[in-house]
Design a protein around this motif. Structure first.
Motif, mmCIF file in Angstrom:
data_model
loop_
_atom_site.group_PDB
_atom_site.id
_atom_site.type_symbol
_atom_site.label_atom_id
_atom_site.label_comp_id
_atom_site.label_asym_id
_atom_site.label_seq_id
_atom_site.Cartn_x
_atom_site.Cartn_y
_atom_site.Cartn_z
ATOM 1 N N ARG A 129 32.703 -102.041 58.910
ATOM 2 C CA ARG A 129 32.351 -103.026 59.009
ATOM 3 C C ARG A 129 31.218 -103.539 59.325
ATOM 4 O O ARG A 129 30.695 -104.155 59.353
ATOM 5 N N GLU A 130 30.591 -102.120 59.834
ATOM 6 C CA GLU A 130 29.757 -101.775 60.534
ATOM 7 C C GLU A 130 27.865 -101.743 59.546
ATOM 8 O O GLU A 130 28.198 -101.132 59.344
ATOM 9 N N TYR A 131 27.170 -102.190 60.101
ATOM 10 C CA TYR A 131 25.624 -101.673 59.653
ATOM 11 C C TYR A 131 25.287 -100.055 59.991
ATOM 12 O O TYR A 131 25.409 -99.956 61.292
ATOM 13 N N TYR A 132 24.703 -99.067 59.828
ATOM 14 C CA TYR A 132 24.826 -97.847 59.682
ATOM 15 C C TYR A 132 23.024 -97.054 58.934
ATOM 16 O O TYR A 132 23.988 -97.694 57.876
ATOM 17 N N PRO A 133 22.331 -96.291 59.567
ATOM 18 C CA PRO A 133 21.224 -96.524 58.377
ATOM 19 C C PRO A 133 21.190 -94.888 57.221
ATOM 20 O O PRO A 133 21.220 -94.998 56.248
ATOM 21 N N CYS A 134 22.362 -94.426 57.586
ATOM 22 C CA CYS A 134 23.172 -93.669 56.872
ATOM 23 C C CYS A 134 24.277 -93.119 57.068
ATOM 24 O O CYS A 134 25.007 -93.222 57.974
ATOM 25 N N PHE A 135 25.094 -92.144 56.178
ATOM 26 C CA PHE A 135 26.019 -91.457 56.283
ATOM 27 C C PHE A 135 26.722 -90.430 57.443
ATOM 28 O O PHE A 135 27.234 -90.094 58.390
ATOM 29 N N GLU A 136 25.459 -89.907 57.738
ATOM 30 C CA GLU A 136 24.910 -88.924 58.696
ATOM 31 C C GLU A 136 25.580 -89.465 60.507
ATOM 32 O O GLU A 136 26.207 -89.428 61.701
ATOM 33 N N CYS A 137 24.996 -90.601 60.484
ATOM 34 C CA CYS A 137 24.887 -91.804 62.071
ATOM 35 C C CYS A 137 25.992 -92.252 61.641
ATOM 36 O O CYS A 137 26.381 -91.833 62.737
ATOM 37 N N LEU A 161 21.490 -107.751 50.988
ATOM 38 C CA LEU A 161 21.733 -107.399 49.282
ATOM 39 C C LEU A 161 23.598 -107.509 49.385
ATOM 40 O O LEU A 161 23.933 -106.951 50.074
ATOM 41 N N THR A 162 23.858 -107.959 48.243
ATOM 42 C CA THR A 162 25.173 -107.463 47.888
ATOM 43 C C THR A 162 24.745 -105.558 47.344
ATOM 44 O O THR A 162 24.226 -105.370 46.402
ATOM 45 N N THR A 163 26.056 -105.178 47.180
ATOM 46 C CA THR A 163 25.762 -103.786 46.980
ATOM 47 C C THR A 163 25.227 -104.327 44.941
ATOM 48 O O THR A 163 25.029 -103.206 44.638
ATOM 49 N N ALA A 164 26.344 -105.069 44.336
ATOM 50 C CA ALA A 164 25.218 -105.420 43.077
ATOM 51 C C ALA A 164 23.716 -105.934 42.680
ATOM 52 O O ALA A 164 22.889 -104.825 42.068
ATOM 53 N N GLN A 165 23.307 -106.378 43.809
ATOM 54 C CA GLN A 165 21.813 -106.699 43.770
ATOM 55 C C GLN A 165 21.267 -104.633 44.214
ATOM 56 O O GLN A 165 19.859 -105.038 44.249
ATOM 57 N N TYR A 166 21.741 -104.370 45.456
ATOM 58 C CA TYR A 166 21.379 -103.322 45.387
ATOM 59 C C TYR A 166 21.451 -101.768 44.136
ATOM 60 O O TYR A 166 20.002 -101.247 44.495
ATOM 61 N N SER A 194 9.658 -107.051 48.520
ATOM 62 C CA SER A 194 9.578 -106.049 47.703
ATOM 63 C C SER A 194 9.564 -105.306 48.580
ATOM 64 O O SER A 194 7.884 -104.389 48.348
ATOM 65 N N ALA A 195 9.329 -104.789 50.110
ATOM 66 C CA ALA A 195 9.908 -103.650 50.803
ATOM 67 C C ALA A 195 9.730 -102.866 49.971
ATOM 68 O O ALA A 195 10.853 -102.541 48.963
ATOM 69 N N ALA A 196 9.468 -101.323 49.348
ATOM 70 C CA ALA A 196 10.160 -100.143 49.005
ATOM 71 C C ALA A 196 11.272 -99.943 49.570
ATOM 72 O O ALA A 196 10.800 -99.607 50.815
ATOM 73 N N PHE A 197 12.178 -98.981 49.032
ATOM 74 C CA PHE A 197 12.890 -98.909 49.569
ATOM 75 C C PHE A 197 12.932 -97.035 48.581
ATOM 76 O O PHE A 197 12.583 -97.016 47.613
ATOM 77 N N ASN A 198 13.786 -96.230 49.442
ATOM 78 C CA ASN A 198 13.960 -95.282 49.307
ATOM 79 C C ASN A 198 14.372 -94.768 47.998
ATOM 80 O O ASN A 198 16.021 -94.642 47.880
ATOM 81 N N PRO A 199 14.181 -94.188 47.219
ATOM 82 C CA PRO A 199 14.346 -94.361 45.578
ATOM 83 C C PRO A 199 15.871 -92.890 45.946
ATOM 84 O O PRO A 199 17.118 -92.799 45.239
ATOM 85 N N GLY A 200 14.630 -91.850 46.623
ATOM 86 C CA GLY A 200 16.361 -90.633 47.010
ATOM 87 C C GLY A 200 17.569 -91.255 47.587
ATOM 88 O O GLY A 200 18.544 -90.063 47.561
ATOM 89 N N CYS A 201 17.697 -92.858 48.005
ATOM 90 C CA CYS A 201 18.886 -92.821 48.701
ATOM 91 C C CYS A 201 19.795 -93.195 47.387
ATOM 92 O O CYS A 201 21.031 -92.904 47.671
ATOM 93 N N SER A 202 19.720 -93.243 45.898
ATOM 94 C CA SER A 202 20.225 -93.350 44.852
ATOM 95 C C SER A 202 21.279 -91.890 44.617
ATOM 96 O O SER A 202 22.531 -92.037 44.497
ATOM 97 N N LEU A 203 20.565 -90.630 45.660
ATOM 98 C CA LEU A 203 21.938 -89.470 45.529
ATOM 99 C C LEU A 203 22.781 -89.682 46.104
ATOM 100 O O LEU A 203 24.054 -88.737 46.163
ATOM 101 N N HIS A 204 23.125 -90.810 47.284
ATOM 102 C CA HIS A 204 23.730 -90.368 47.883
ATOM 103 C C HIS A 204 25.397 -91.684 48.194
ATOM 104 O O HIS A 204 25.257 -91.820 48.843
ATOM 105 N N LYS A 205 24.841 -92.552 47.064
ATOM 106 C CA LYS A 205 25.340 -93.415 47.210
ATOM 107 C C LYS A 205 27.043 -93.665 46.572
ATOM 108 O O LYS A 205 28.211 -94.353 47.026
#
Length: 107
Positions: free
Chosen positions: A36-44, A75-80, A91-102
């Motif tokens: 239940r902690e926030y991280y920027p990515c799975f590698e972190c 955001l909720t997972t569903a929203q994301y 309206s900030a852009a997120f990296n669409p490549g993140c979907s490869l790691h969902k």
């Protein structure tokens, strides 16, 4: 920093970019189900996290699990999963490549 949420990781900047993902559009953090902690990515999370990675189960997709590093909106997972790589609040852009790691974060 546009938010007051603590984001753990390696080399985390004010918009949640890290050593591993640091392009202009890498501006989300994911709350890991296991700790239940926030991280920027799975590698972190792998490097400095709890050591017990688990994904969010579908029945909990209504939980706030993704942080916009630009405005701090959670955001909720569903929203994301439906936001088309854009923060619904600022309206900030997120990296669409993140979907490869969902699959590393969500069931």
């Amino acid at each position: 920093m546009a938010h007051a949420v603590k984001v753990k990781g390696i080399g985390v900047d004010p918009e949640t970019r890290c050593t591993h993902y640091h392009s202009e559009i890498d501006r989300i953090a994911i709350k890991f189900y296991c700790c239940r902690e926030y991280y920027p990515c799975f590698e972190c999370h792998q490097a400095v996290g709890c050591g017990n990675p688990q994904v969010w189960p579908k029945e909990e997709f209504s939980q706030k699990t993704v942080l916009c590093g630009s405005c701090g909106y959670e955001l909720t997972t569903a929203q994301y999963l439906q936001c088309e790589s854009t923060c619904p609040n600022c309206s900030a852009a997120f990296n669409p490549g993140c979907s490869l790691h969902k699959h590393l974060y969500f069931e």
